[in-house]
Scaffold this motif. Sequence first.
Motif, PDB file in Angstrom:
ATOM      1  N   UNK A  16       0.837  -1.209   0.000  1.00  0.00           N
ATOM      2  CA  UNK A  16       0.000   0.000   0.000  1.00  0.00           C
ATOM      3  C   UNK A  16       0.868   1.253   0.000  1.00  0.00           C
TER       4      UNK A  16
ATOM      5  N   UNK B 254       2.487   1.958  -3.296  1.00  0.00           N
ATOM      6  CA  UNK B 254       1.550   2.610  -4.211  1.00  0.00           C
ATOM      7  C   UNK B 254       1.477   4.091  -3.882  1.00  0.00           C
ATOM      8  N   UNK B 255       1.404   4.402  -2.563  1.00  0.00           N
ATOM      9  CA  UNK B 255       1.238   5.808  -2.153  1.00  0.00           C
ATOM     10  C   UNK B 255       2.411   6.664  -2.614  1.00  0.00           C
TER      11      UNK B 255
ATOM     12  N   UNK C  28       2.418   1.401  -9.687  1.00  0.00           N
ATOM     13  CA  UNK C  28       1.259   2.048 -10.269  1.00  0.00           C
ATOM     14  C   UNK C  28       1.539   2.590 -11.653  1.00  0.00           C
TER      15      UNK C  28
ATOM     16  N   UNK D  26       1.329  -3.061 -11.817  1.00  0.00           N
ATOM     17  CA  UNK D  26       0.601  -3.347 -10.592  1.00  0.00           C
ATOM     18  C   UNK D  26       1.226  -4.530  -9.892  1.00  0.00           C
ATOM     19  N   UNK D  27       1.076  -4.561  -8.565  1.00  0.00           N
ATOM     20  CA  UNK D  27       1.613  -5.653  -7.761  1.00  0.00           C
ATOM     21  C   UNK D  27       0.524  -6.147  -6.824  1.00  0.00           C
TER      22      UNK D  27
END
Lengths: 893, 435, 189
Positions: free
Chosen positions: B139, B142-143, B148, B159-160
């Motif tokens: 998470x 991604x942030x 992404x 993507x993962x």
Amino acid sequence: MTELDMSTQETPVTVSVTIDGNVVQARPGELIIEVAERAGVFIPRFCYHPRMEPVGVCRMCLVEVSGPRGFSLQPSCYLHVAEGQEVITNSPKARKAQEGVLEFLLVNHPLDCPVCDKGGECPLQDQTMAHGPGETRFIEQKRHWPKPIDIGPLVSLDRERCIQCARCTRFASEVAGEALIDFAFRSSEIEVAPFALEPFSSYFAGNTVQICPVGALTAPPYRFKSRPWDLEQAESTCEGCAVGCRTVAQSSAGALVRYLGVDVDGVNQSWLCDKGRYGFEAVHASNRLSLPLLNRGEELEESTWHDALLAVSDSVQEALREYGPSSIAFIGGARLTNEDAFAFAKLAKAVIGTDSVDAQLGDGLPAELVLGLPRATINEAVKAKVVIVLNQDLREELPVLFLRLRRSVVEKSTAVIDCSSVTTSLSKYATSVRYVPGDLARVVALISGESNVDALGLDQDQIELAKMRLSAAGLGDGGEGLVIVCGRGDLGESASIVASAAATLHRLFPKARFLSALRRANVHGALDMGLAPGMLPGRVTFEERSDALVRAWGPMPAERGSDAIGTLEAAAQGKIKVLFTLGADVLSDVPDRDLAKRALAKVPTVIAIATHHDSTTSAATVVLPVAGEGERSGTVTNIEGRVAPTTQKIVPPGVSWPAWMVAAEIARKIGSDLGFESLFEISEEIAALAPAYHGVNLGLANSDARREGVVVPVGPVAIDIRSRPLDPIATPGISSVEEQGAPIRLGKTARATLAGDAGLESSGGLQRLVRALGAAPLVVAPRADSYTYRLSIRRTLYDQGTLVQSSSSLAPLRAPFALRVHPQELARLGVKDGEELMIRTSRLAIRVNVIADADLARQVVVLGARAEEAGTFGAFDLIDAQELVVDVRLESI
Amino acid sequence: MITNAAPIVTRRMGYEDSHKLSRYLETGGYDGFKKALTMSREDVADQVNRASLLGRGGAGFPAGRKWSMLRSATTSYLVINGDESEPATFKDHLLVERDPHQIIEGALICAYAIGASQIFIFCRGEFALGLERLQQACNEAYEIGAIGKSIFGSSFSIDLVIHPGAGAYICGEETALLESLEGKRGFPRIKPPFFPAVQGLYGAPTVVNNIETMSNLPWIVLNGGDAFAALGEGSSTGTRLFALSGRVNRPGWYELEMSKTTFRDLIFDPTLGAGVKEGRALKAFIPGGVSAPWFGPGELDLGLDQDAVGKAGSMLGSGSVVVMDESTCVVRAAWRITRFFSRESCGQCTPCREGGGWLEQILRRIEEGKGRETDLDLLMDVCDNLAPGLTWPPQQTTICVLGPSIPSSIASSIRMFRDEYHAHIREGRCPMGSR
Amino acid sequence: MAHLNSENLERATRLIALYPKDRSALIPLCHLAQSQDGFLTEEAIQDIAELVGVTPAEVYGTATFYDMLHTEPVGKYVFAMCTNIACLLNGAFELLEHAQHRLGVHVGQTTKDGMFTIEEAECLAACDTAPCIQVNHRFFGPLAAESFDALVGDLESGRLDDVVPPHGVLSRVERSVGLVADTENEVAR
Ligand SMILES: Cc1cc2nc3c(=O)[nH]c(=O)nc-3n(C[C@H](O)[C@H](O)[C@H](O)COP(=O)(O)O)c2cc1C
Ligand code: SF4
Ligand code: FES
């Protein structure tokens, strides 16, 4: 092996491999195990099945195969041959591996062969006898399971015997497309299991029993019935439906006990449906006829052939004298053999002189259409670019055709367009066009790109989609590569509408081929033999009759006769004096029961030629018992026009005769003669006088080509119809099994000429008739008002028919008789799912239970074809044969 | 000798919060990936080739070569094998819980190099905490835009997905793992095709690499493949994370330069294993997970080197070393290991499914004192039916190599301790008092 | 359909969206169902089958392949006790013996109060803490008789509630985003 490799086209023999020292030629892509088999080297196996993807899990087939890093043990059922490859199947190393696997399999396998159904035909047992360890080295505890469990209505599983070959689970998902069983758990706990709330009830479940290499899966109908060494067997053709699957009928102590599927590449590829597999039980049912019956006024009494035939000839002669030949009619014949049908066609048209003869019961299609449209074979259908199915649920009507088609859709690029008034078993693989019964002709015209056709009330998007599918499929000109499957899947939609749709498609796609989906076993053979008004044996019209036929048959009926419905209408008006029913239960099988009742009430003499007691025999004046499936030899013709032998295995009950003898005797009694004394003479006459059957006689049908059958008319094209090796595990001891080792016969002329594909242009007369149909305006039923529902009447595989109801294993499985209605409509009517309501037509009203079905169009309601109990009111009471569709009102009670 | 080569994959383990993003970024986190993004894909792959990084999952296949076998296709996948279930192996467990970002960064570098369409990290289901930390890290990644669309402003997007296993050792086998990832039973796929790089997830070309293998990539990209190759010897380059357990005073994980260090160092050096418990004598040890044949004191001076161990008839496998001392009952040890295999067999292949259980029952019988003189030959012959010739590396009669791994403990322990087996049979009991 | 509650149905849809093929979500969905019910109920199996488009038989067959997925009810706390090689060498069987004694149930059984189930586990990848066990997949070790009893006490008293959630709950950290990259990184090879 995949469907793809099943191609009957001859592939160049290019790869050469060495097997145990001998150089063998093979096709690229062939599996080592197959090539070895052809070379006469049988490699033991369990999980491999020639009609399923190899998985190589049992490891029984390990052999030494040369590779970049020298020789290694490889599963020969999985590895494809490669040029220059060397295979050693009998080296000490290979043998030790195989014997090791065998020993491992026995570690947890019970020693209950003496009480096991499979004992005596069990490859594990045989292997053990042959190569097994003398005495066991395994002294530990064997894996223990609770006793056998019923995993489905017709399958029970003994987990202790299972060797985890995954044949059954693969069949369920790969072939049947319904994974109702799968492996559960892991390692040595692994077991085959259905989901607790969903038993393994599949129309095809019996195949898993047949292909189970051990006694793990058994079929209650056969369990403990016999021991393999007591079995006698004969190859035959299934008469469960018109697909004509190849079977072997096995009997013990004079009774049929088991049917197994035999591999015919063009037809069933070794599979059977359970109706075909267990339907033979009807042969031994308590309602079988065994003596002639005669009604001298009061009721039917047991009689003798002499008296019964006398009564027949008296009534026939009187009718001829007083009212002329057209006062005599024949209905039925679709369950007769070709030879039987031919005999009755000759009796009717040549001896008695009536043309009012119809093998169909108003539930089929016009004979000239069925015989006139260019025919497709099943293999052509599964290889087609597009298949259009006209309002049929093939799984319910012709199960094994569904299997073949489904698989080709999944594994190959065959596109299916499913035009139907309900969701069918093919829908989820197809581009579907849903419509309200009555619109079929409009639908097909529109998806074929016909302009100026009223599209009112049809689903535009679905039609556009189907249209795109069709145009994107890359069909050749004239629609080459398109196959249309048509029959009467919905008895609520009249034959004239389906005929109009089919003929229209033929007009728009003259090169498209048609596969008839009429379902009664030998209906196509009966029509071919001339059991249809205006038709003569060999798919020719009256006008086209040959001089040879005229010489043999003499003068023909003066006027064209009428079909079944026409005959019944005439009868209802008192114009029919003698009515022959040929293995047809007119009172329950004709989709207008009111008409059938009125008709039979008016006919002075009904002569029922039948195998079982049914509502029609009880209303008959004379009942003549004849031999049924497995009790008489002859040939039958399937949906493709494939002629194959059906074989006598047991003697018919009582004094039943083969049907053709009855025809011959009747002819004799009325002072004439059919001119043949034996089955073979009939088949000679067919081969000589019936154009489409030219050269095809019993001898031929039983010849070398027997397993493939003979597609008539025999074409000029010579192609290789090599037979696939059978699965020796599933069909033990069948003559053709021993042929496995033999080299495949490539394009052998004898076979080749027989192997011509179907679709030789039909006779000019028929073509004209079909063209006329296609040129006529589309037959479309007018829309009904919003308070009216349109009834779709559909058959299910297990119904109230005599065959199913006389088979003790199948009878309990018949679908419940209930009306399917859209839930919102039920709400509107204030009726709950499962409750009863009143369904009303102009004629009568009957009570039925309802089942909510959200899949339905709101104005469509669906009813099974058969009444709950024979004799009670059912769907056929709601049909008026004069109408195009069945409009009904629904009322709460 | 223990070299003082700086740790690579465990360099953050000193910190309590090594799993946190803040700590990760402070300690050069994602720099390797950022650098990779400035390089061409070929260059990144080339660095890994120069490093001659061997797969750390057990098979020891060169990572760079594996990537180069990838069939070209529009869609391809990267699947990280974090199923770690080989008994006595607990290195990936450590990396998942203590440095999840490093795994993700490594995976991103690999995905960039091979042009993957999506990354799946298949994490052993039993690692509940590990799954939480991996998901947390995912998470966060991604942030901060590490995963992404147009990552760190580059043209690279991916993507993962963190995928939990559900408890089945066999799913560590890469083709079984792919089946499992497809939502099926963990049945290893039959070969050919031999490599997921040809036909993997959903039939698309797929690279499957181990978690530790991935964890090395950020360092390799930052410091260059040559720096990595400079460590170790021959084909065994870099450092490796060893898991030491059994009868040693200081069980645990130790990241050591390969080849240079010996088994004796690992087990006896005071800074490492610190010797056998209770000062007992070493009886035997397993050099690379329970799939590996056992070694005795005679092999203690072998280097932690893939080839050397291979030549000596076993394998470094998953880098887990198990020590047995003089009080250990080898029959019991072999029995427990065999029971493990028989329970974990997927059940497809007859020899593995049935043979495993059979061998386990014989061993239990012997251990319980109910053995027969003929049992040892029987054991060896049944083993031979799983791994014909009992050679090393083994030949097989099965689809995957779990089958032929079953004989490893049995055959090697019988070879080394025939007398102890006989004693069990003769005395009708366990001479060691079953320990 | 819909034995799964509404939040879980939403979670299910999000999970399915993460994979190129729906069936890939089968196992995550089984975990999800277990987090709701503690084990995999027949109703949940039917839901999952419908959600990923396979038959219930396939879901059941797949689920039973995996040790973590229970198709029978289990206790609130499942003790997975490793007895594999490293733990064996450090007294795992003795600990297992004790545990069965302490809880009065055999391996595979659940205490009457539905609190505890004992399972014998294969290597849990924590061999440096041998003999080690997992409670609902949270690690504890090395353990001896006393420390085991203490652990049981803590669980009973709820002192460990935030460390050890009820059986079935795996990761308490949820994925925060769906798929965003929508790309196929094509490279010429
Ligand atoms: C029975 C068996 C179990 C395996 N278990 C694992 C495992 O738990 N983790 C792992 O990374 N590789 C495991 N492997 C090896 C994988 O198949 C594969 O080689 C490896 O994941 C590739 O990654 P690498 O090249 O980075 O080592 C196992 C192999 C077999 C035959
Ligand atoms: S060897 Fe064992 S684990 Fe491997 S595929 Fe065969 S049965 Fe399954
Ligand atoms: S592995 Fe070849 S037949 Fe089973």
